[in-house]
Design an enzyme around this catalytic site. Sequence first.
Site, mmCIF file in Angstrom:
data_model
loop_
_atom_site.group_PDB
_atom_site.id
_atom_site.type_symbol
_atom_site.label_atom_id
_atom_site.label_comp_id
_atom_site.label_asym_id
_atom_site.label_seq_id
_atom_site.Cartn_x
_atom_site.Cartn_y
_atom_site.Cartn_z
ATOM 1 N N GLU A 16 0.827 -1.215 0.000
ATOM 2 C CA GLU A 16 0.000 0.000 0.000
ATOM 3 C C GLU A 16 0.862 1.267 0.000
ATOM 4 O OE1 GLU A 16 -0.398 -2.574 1.942
ATOM 5 O OE2 GLU A 16 -2.513 -3.179 1.997
ATOM 6 N N PHE A 17 2.018 1.200 0.653
ATOM 7 C CA PHE A 17 2.902 2.372 0.705
ATOM 8 C C PHE A 17 3.259 2.793 -0.720
ATOM 9 C CE2 PHE A 17 7.218 4.214 1.154
ATOM 10 C CZ PHE A 17 6.972 5.197 2.104
ATOM 11 N N LYS A 18 3.707 1.822 -1.486
ATOM 12 C CA LYS A 18 4.079 2.081 -2.872
ATOM 13 C C LYS A 18 2.877 2.587 -3.672
ATOM 14 C CE LYS A 18 5.525 -0.583 -6.918
ATOM 15 N NZ LYS A 18 6.819 0.087 -7.167
ATOM 16 N N ILE A 396 25.522 -2.531 -21.940
ATOM 17 C CA ILE A 396 25.723 -3.314 -20.719
ATOM 18 C C ILE A 396 24.814 -4.533 -20.625
ATOM 19 C CG2 ILE A 396 25.841 -3.121 -18.189
ATOM 20 C CD1 ILE A 396 27.977 -1.550 -19.780
ATOM 21 N N GLU A 570 29.016 -3.535 -2.441
ATOM 22 C CA GLU A 570 28.040 -3.307 -1.377
ATOM 23 C C GLU A 570 27.953 -4.468 -0.402
ATOM 24 O OE1 GLU A 570 24.784 -2.939 -4.113
ATOM 25 O OE2 GLU A 570 23.783 -4.674 -3.266
ATOM 26 N N HIS A 605 30.937 -6.120 -15.111
ATOM 27 C CA HIS A 605 30.327 -4.790 -15.039
ATOM 28 C C HIS A 605 30.006 -4.452 -13.587
ATOM 29 C CE1 HIS A 605 27.598 -1.467 -15.500
ATOM 30 N NE2 HIS A 605 26.657 -2.157 -14.893
ATOM 31 N N HIS A 658 21.086 6.894 -15.497
ATOM 32 C CA HIS A 658 20.162 7.171 -14.399
ATOM 33 C C HIS A 658 19.528 8.543 -14.552
ATOM 34 C CE1 HIS A 658 21.630 3.567 -12.513
ATOM 35 N NE2 HIS A 658 22.850 3.980 -12.781
#
Length: 714
Positions: A16-18, A396, A570, A605, A658
């Site tokens: 629901e948040f989304k 890519i 990460e 990559h 991006h």
Amino acid sequence: MQSHAYGFPRLGSNREFKKSIESFWKNESNSDQLWKSLDTLQNENIERYTSNVDTFPNGELTLYDPMLDVAILCGLYSPSNLDEYYDLCRGKNALEMTKWFNTNYHYLVPEFFDKKDISFKSNIDHFALRYKQASFPSVIGPFTFLKLSKGLSFEKLSSLFLQLVPIYKELISKVDQIQIEEPAFVMDLSEEEISLIEKGYKLLESSSKKITLVTYYDNVDWIERLLKLPVSAIGLDFVRGKDQFDYICKNGFPEDKKLIAGLVDARNVWKTNIFSCLEKLKALDSSVKNLALSNAAPLFHLPVSLKVENNLDANLKANLSFAEEKLEEINHISKCFSGAISPEKSTNKPLGVNLYVQERVRSLKDSDFVKDVSLEERKSIQADILGLPSFPTTTIGSYPQTCEVRKKRSEFKKGQLSKENYDLYVKEEIAKLVDFQEEVGLDVFVHGEFERTDMVEFFAQNLDGVATTESGWIISYGTRAYRPPIIYGDISRPKTMTIDEVVHAQSLTKKPVKGMLTGSVTIIAWSFCREDIPLSEVSYQISLSLQDEIKDYEKSNIQIVQVDEAAFREKAPIKKKDWPSYFEWAVKSFNLLTNTKAETQIHTHMCYSEFGEIINYINEMDFDVISIEASRSRGDIIEAFEKIDFKRQIGLGVWDIHSPSVPSKEEIKDIITRSLRRIPSENFWINPDCGLKTRDWEETKLALKALVDVAKSL
Ligand code: GLN
Ligand code: ZN
């Protein structure tokens, strides 16, 4: 003994948040409706807490990201309405986004580069901070906020920190209690930073009774000093911070404070082992007067509920626990501890055992991780085979995933489109893409990844030993959610996974087509992973499956294979002391995966630019070509590569995919000219930053044409 919990997913059982935020963005709902659905989410979470634990923050929700909340709290940004607020999250004025510690969450990064004379001012009554005005809100702490911001020297950070703390003090004066979250306390901090924290928190002394301070994700190395900060409760992660657990068992805990003992893992989906948890509670109980059981980290790293998963294998499901179930575990274990109920022995059968795979990993030799043909020799062998021009151009992997592509995939999943027709559709898209690449004039082609939803989920669905969920969504950033797969057993490849599509593309062109795989580290990083064997072993199992895939490419005369390791950086542990052991298996996994024929040119990559610290590890990965982000990083990246006398080929990301704008030839040329001062031209490839999945065809065509033109002119 009491219980405490925090960080329950804000996403909602049905995302629901989304949905409510995105429908507001599309003007399908107004701000009142948005607030109403967010309030409902907050209330639902409060109900969940109420029925399971004694204490919890009741003001946790955010309109987008909790770091942005603090940036607004101190007046760094002050959007005057929701549209302006969301402008900071997306669109032209958006803040940059980056990884939240070593998790898969990304936060908005407050940025101080151009703000020389900034000073903070309290903005507590700002409309975006509605949930911070609850009786017991939760806020990211002042130190973590500044430590994770960009563009602050230590001097600047110190002075801003001492300005920020009084704003927290004002906030605290308006509420009954507050949870301050300081995960940055677990980072490698300098003595100066620790002293600064002590000095700042001292300013909160008069409000200490109201403050619950929580840290998570690892040990706080200065635990002795942490325990002296003037707060009434301290939360510690005992799942990923075992040293601090030992410390407290040995040295005790201040009597005037409550210990919030994070013993229920909130970063993985496995059920808690009740007996070992009870043991640990017992050990703590003898040296801690005021003890509460809690989750070890915020629960939002987990999907909301296991109850809605109907297609998971029953044995696997019996071993799992998502956020709702973790809350129930906290409730259950604290009752067991007080003797109200007694724990039941669970019968955990090992899942997904594959003796052949286990044996294959056991019999790996050192030589399996090392190529027997050197980089230099490979370069000339491959040059003869490929005959590429100088400054070769490529992309890519993915190309625009239009509505139609996604529609066909969902029809296929729902059984409305037969496998034959779906495959046929994908093959037609591939054929169109081959023509497109011919027209644009690229040198190395790809097949476009139209059959993949996501670079990890696709492999998870095709490998044995990995499960995928129906509704196991977690937030990756903002309103964006994804479903991490669950690695539960030994991993193997029942049949080829990617060969048909790539071979089909190759059959339509004389230009080389790259095979496209996701590397083991990235598959692990974006999944929930079993913990009964070392991660290195899981990783080698995946590497062997993918090595088999490369060998199948070789049999089909595919000459180039790219192995994406988007999560290589990460996944690195928070503390530097843990880096060598992580990078050892991470690098070895890559080298095992790609240890195939010298004739096959191996690309990798990575789509980010903070390479400085890990450049030496990257150079231990024995690839032939790497494609990386470069358009946003002001050329720093090139320096990093220069420092180590990098001999491999580099494809520079000259188009920042991006951002919505198409780069001009001048911009592309500019990045290249700067880089050519440092990288020998014979090692130089030209490509976009990352996959083109989220772009549209029009801009893709314009940008790639510009990129090819520049390459030709060079
Ligand atoms: N091959 C993938 C793509 O092009 C790589 C994506 C990534 O690095 N995040 O989409
Ligand atoms: Zn990328």
